[in-house]
Design a protein around this motif. Structure first.
Motif, PDB file in Angstrom:
ATOM      1  N   SER A 170       0.853  -1.184   0.000  1.00 24.27           N
ATOM      2  CA  SER A 170       0.000   0.000   0.000  1.00 24.27           C
ATOM      3  C   SER A 170       0.888   1.233   0.000  1.00 24.27           C
ATOM      4  O   SER A 170       1.968   1.238   0.588  1.00 24.27           O
ATOM      5  CB  SER A 170      -0.940   0.003   1.213  1.00 24.27           C
ATOM      6  N   TYR A 171       0.407   2.268  -0.706  1.00 26.30           N
ATOM      7  CA  TYR A 171       1.162   3.510  -0.808  1.00 26.30           C
ATOM      8  C   TYR A 171       0.299   4.575  -1.448  1.00 26.30           C
ATOM      9  O   TYR A 171      -0.797   4.305  -1.929  1.00 26.30           O
ATOM     10  CB  TYR A 171       2.455   3.321  -1.604  1.00 26.30           C
ATOM     11  N   HIS A 172       0.819   5.779  -1.460  1.00 30.22           N
ATOM     12  CA  HIS A 172       0.132   6.911  -2.073  1.00 30.22           C
ATOM     13  C   HIS A 172       0.937   7.396  -3.278  1.00 30.22           C
ATOM     14  O   HIS A 172       2.137   7.642  -3.162  1.00 30.22           O
ATOM     15  CB  HIS A 172      -0.038   8.054  -1.071  1.00 30.22           C
ATOM     16  N   GLY A 206       1.220  10.435  -5.873  1.00 27.94           N
ATOM     17  CA  GLY A 206       0.794  11.808  -6.129  1.00 27.94           C
ATOM     18  C   GLY A 206       0.517  12.041  -7.602  1.00 27.94           C
ATOM     19  O   GLY A 206       1.083  11.368  -8.463  1.00 27.94           O
ATOM     20  N   HIS A 216      -7.584   1.178  -6.308  1.00 23.50           N
ATOM     21  CA  HIS A 216      -7.358   2.619  -6.186  1.00 23.50           C
ATOM     22  C   HIS A 216      -8.410   3.179  -5.237  1.00 23.50           C
ATOM     23  O   HIS A 216      -9.607   2.926  -5.410  1.00 23.50           O
ATOM     24  CB  HIS A 216      -7.471   3.311  -7.540  1.00 23.50           C
ATOM     25  N   THR A 217      -7.972   3.928  -4.238  1.00 23.93           N
ATOM     26  CA  THR A 217      -8.881   4.603  -3.316  1.00 23.93           C
ATOM     27  C   THR A 217      -8.985   6.058  -3.753  1.00 23.93           C
ATOM     28  O   THR A 217      -7.980   6.772  -3.766  1.00 23.93           O
ATOM     29  CB  THR A 217      -8.361   4.523  -1.861  1.00 23.93           C
ATOM     30  N   ASP A 254      -8.428   9.171   3.766  1.00 22.96           N
ATOM     31  CA  ASP A 254      -7.052   9.302   4.247  1.00 22.96           C
ATOM     32  C   ASP A 254      -6.181   8.084   3.979  1.00 22.96           C
ATOM     33  O   ASP A 254      -4.997   8.102   4.270  1.00 22.96           O
ATOM     34  CB  ASP A 254      -7.060   9.582   5.758  1.00 22.96           C
ATOM     35  N   PRO A 266      -3.974   5.209   1.947  1.00 24.96           N
ATOM     36  CA  PRO A 266      -3.139   5.251   0.738  1.00 24.96           C
ATOM     37  C   PRO A 266      -4.015   4.968  -0.485  1.00 24.96           C
ATOM     38  O   PRO A 266      -4.972   4.194  -0.409  1.00 24.96           O
ATOM     39  CB  PRO A 266      -2.135   4.120   0.974  1.00 24.96           C
ATOM     40  N   ASN A 267      -3.680   5.609  -1.607  1.00 24.51           N
ATOM     41  CA  ASN A 267      -4.561   5.472  -2.758  1.00 24.51           C
ATOM     42  C   ASN A 267      -4.281   4.257  -3.633  1.00 24.51           C
ATOM     43  O   ASN A 267      -4.985   4.026  -4.604  1.00 24.51           O
ATOM     44  CB  ASN A 267      -4.609   6.761  -3.595  1.00 24.51           C
ATOM     45  N   ARG A 268      -3.273   3.447  -3.304  1.00 21.00           N
ATOM     46  CA  ARG A 268      -3.023   2.210  -4.042  1.00 21.00           C
ATOM     47  C   ARG A 268      -2.884   1.040  -3.063  1.00 21.00           C
ATOM     48  O   ARG A 268      -2.241   1.167  -2.025  1.00 21.00           O
ATOM     49  CB  ARG A 268      -1.733   2.262  -4.853  1.00 21.00           C
ATOM     50  N   VAL A 328       6.338   7.366  -4.916  1.00 14.51           N
ATOM     51  CA  VAL A 328       5.212   7.200  -3.983  1.00 14.51           C
ATOM     52  C   VAL A 328       5.627   7.631  -2.580  1.00 14.51           C
ATOM     53  O   VAL A 328       6.815   7.796  -2.285  1.00 14.51           O
ATOM     54  CB  VAL A 328       4.722   5.728  -3.950  1.00 14.51           C
ATOM     55  N   ASP A 378       4.469   6.896   1.797  1.00 17.70           N
ATOM     56  CA  ASP A 378       3.780   6.008   2.737  1.00 17.70           C
ATOM     57  C   ASP A 378       3.784   4.545   2.288  1.00 17.70           C
ATOM     58  O   ASP A 378       2.790   3.822   2.480  1.00 17.70           O
ATOM     59  CB  ASP A 378       2.347   6.474   2.983  1.00 17.70           C
TER      60      ASP A 378
END
Length: 104
Positions: A12-14, A16, A47-48, A52, A54-56, A88, A90
């Protein structure tokens, strides 16, 4: 019905907005192919869009703990994640028993 065997690697990670193109090229061209060559098969990618978290969330499965231990002790794993962290934030990962379907 039998339970699926193996382990699942959950990443999991974000990502940008400003680095999405480079991220995508790296993940599809190097990260995933290297993990696949080491015995991992991608099971899902999520994908989220809001919140808040992480978006992946990426899931990859392997046959057994030997695959997991080989991956975790490899220089490739460390190198791949160092490179991934250029795109990425987080970054987090964990291994869980694979049981099929969505898992956190």
């Amino acid at each position: 019905m039998d339970e699926p065997n193996g382990l699942k690697l959950l990443l999991s990670y974000h990502v940008g907005q400003e680095k999405q193109q480079e991220y995508y090229k790296f993940v599809m061209g190097q990260y995933l192919p290297t993990l696949q060559a080491m015995g991992f098969q991608m099971s899902e990618a999520w994908h989220t869009a809001y919140g808040d978290a992480p978006n992946r969330l990426i899931g990859l499965v392997c046959n057994d703990e030997d695959n997991m231990n080989t991956l975790l002790s490899s220089a490739e794993w460390e190198s791949l994640n160092e490179k991934l962290e250029e795109y990425v934030s987080d970054l987090d990962y964990k291994f869980i028993r694979y049981r099929g379907g969505f898992q956190l």
